[in-house]
Structures are given as C-alpha cells and as structure tokens.
Design an enzyme around this catalytic site. Structure first.
Site, PDB file in Angstrom:
ATOM      1  N   SER A   1       0.793  -1.228   0.000  1.00  0.00           N
ATOM      2  CA  SER A   1       0.000   0.000   0.000  1.00  0.00           C
ATOM      3  C   SER A   1       0.827   1.281   0.000  1.00  0.00           C
ATOM      4  O   SER A   1       0.320   2.342  -0.337  1.00  0.00           O
ATOM      5  CB  SER A   1      -0.952   0.022   1.197  1.00  0.00           C
ATOM      6  OG  SER A   1      -0.238   0.189   2.401  1.00  0.00           O
TER       7      SER A   1
ATOM      8  N   LYS B   1       0.701   4.605   6.757  1.00  0.00           N
ATOM      9  CA  LYS B   1      -0.006   5.394   5.736  1.00  0.00           C
ATOM     10  C   LYS B   1       0.447   6.849   5.824  1.00  0.00           C
ATOM     11  O   LYS B   1       1.123   7.263   6.764  1.00  0.00           O
ATOM     12  CB  LYS B   1      -1.526   5.338   5.946  1.00  0.00           C
ATOM     13  CG  LYS B   1      -2.122   3.952   6.082  1.00  0.00           C
ATOM     14  CD  LYS B   1      -2.076   3.143   4.807  1.00  0.00           C
ATOM     15  CE  LYS B   1      -2.702   1.762   5.040  1.00  0.00           C
ATOM     16  NZ  LYS B   1      -2.496   0.860   3.884  1.00  0.00           N
TER      17      LYS B   1
END
Length: 203
Positions: free
Chosen positions: A52, A96
C-alpha cells in the site's frame, strides 16, 4: 601481637571483587532500563506489510518509528505515520500518509483529493484515485481524527474503507522515520514530480 597482613590483603581483594560485581550488575540494569525506555517511548523497528505504500516503501522494508515525534506536537499533513487500530486482532502496524487533519472535510472527486473544497498538491508521486470509497461523499473529521491514504492509491486499504476508517490520535504509534536498507529518511522518499505537482495545482 602479630598482625595478619595476608588476611588484610585477602579482605581488600574480596571487597574489590564485590565492588566490581556490584558496578557490573548496576551497568547491566541501566543498559536494560535504557533499552526498555528507548523501545517503549522513543524508537521501535517495524516491517512494512503489503504494497500500500509503494513506491515510497516496499513490502518487507525495515522502518524505524520515531515514537517521540507526536508527544509534543501533532501529525502534519503528508507525514507518514505508523498506527495500530484499537480492537483489531492483527499484530502488524499500519503505515499510511496523513492527508486530512482534525476539523477538515475530505472528499475525492475525479481521482483528486479535496480538502475543504480545495484540491491538494500531493507531496508524493501518486496515481489518480480510481475508487474514492467512503470519500465519494464529504468526510468530516472530528477532533483527534486523521484521514490517511497509502501512496499506492489504487492498491491500498486506508481511510476510504470502513475496515480502516479515520485514524484517531490515540492509535498512532509514531512517525515513520528511517528506512534501514537502503538507508534513507522516509520523508525524503518518493517526492512528487514537478510536472505532476504543477498539474495538480492547476486543477
């Protein structure tokens, strides 16, 4: 009366040995305590799981977390943070990039992220978003809530999806600080291309 010099010498050696043992034990305790404090409050190592955050971070990259980064300040937009979701059973940390800050409204339109109705200029070189998820509608961030996205925008589970959602400050472990191999500071990885930044700014 005859004085036993040998006994006195043995006693001195014994005291010296005991003193050295005590110093050695104290040093070991201090080293263990320091290591504990460093891991608990200052730094920690984690491994990137999944794709990700590509191309900023690759799967299995080793990353040092700065756990002191947000003890005296708050996460800033585009910081790469490490967090663990309350109540989730998996043992790994999520990594993230912070996009939306507390009190802001986030929406994704035509593949572009808007903050309070204005398109942002991305810090990282990322693709246009194909699936806006929950952010197809305006997402209003409450106090202590952050909207995060993976840099691999079209292959990331992040705040666009209910299983991640908005990240609350209490779940943030710290700031992704250093990638160990090859060595680099995480905030210096994957800068946005100038042409892409200009194009995003114009929209």
């Amino acid at each position: 009366m005859k004085y036993n010099f040998d006994s006195d010498e043995i006693s001195k050696k014994r005291k010296k040995i005991i003193k050295e043992i005590i110093i050695w034990v104290v040093e070991i305790i201090l080293v263990i305590l320091l290591a504990y404090l460093l891991v608990e409050y200052a730094i920690e190592k984690t491994t990137v799981v999944g794709e990700s955050m590509e191309t900023t971070l690759q799967e299995n990259d080793k990353v040092i977390i700065n756990k002191l980064a947000y003890r005296f300040s708050k996460p800033k937009r585009f910081d790469v943070i490490v967090f663990k979701q309350t109540g989730k059973e998996h043992s790994y940390y999520n990594i993230k990039r912070v996009i939306g800050l507390p009190g802001e409204t986030v929406q994704i339109k035509d593949g572009i992220v808007y903050i309070d109705g204005e398109p942002i200029t991305e810090k990282a070189d990322v693709e246009l978003i194909k699936n806006p998820g929950l952010a197809v509608e305006p997402v209003i961030l409450e106090e202590k809530e952050y909207f995060v996205l993976g840099d691999n925008r079209n292959l990331s589970e992040d705040s666009r999806f209910a299983n991640i959602g908005n990240v609350v400050s209490g779940d943030i472990i710290g700031k992704a600080w250093i990638r160990l191999k090859p060595f680099n500071f995480v905030n210096e990885l994957n800068p946005a291309k100038e042409t892409k930044t200009e194009n995003t700014s114009d929209k």
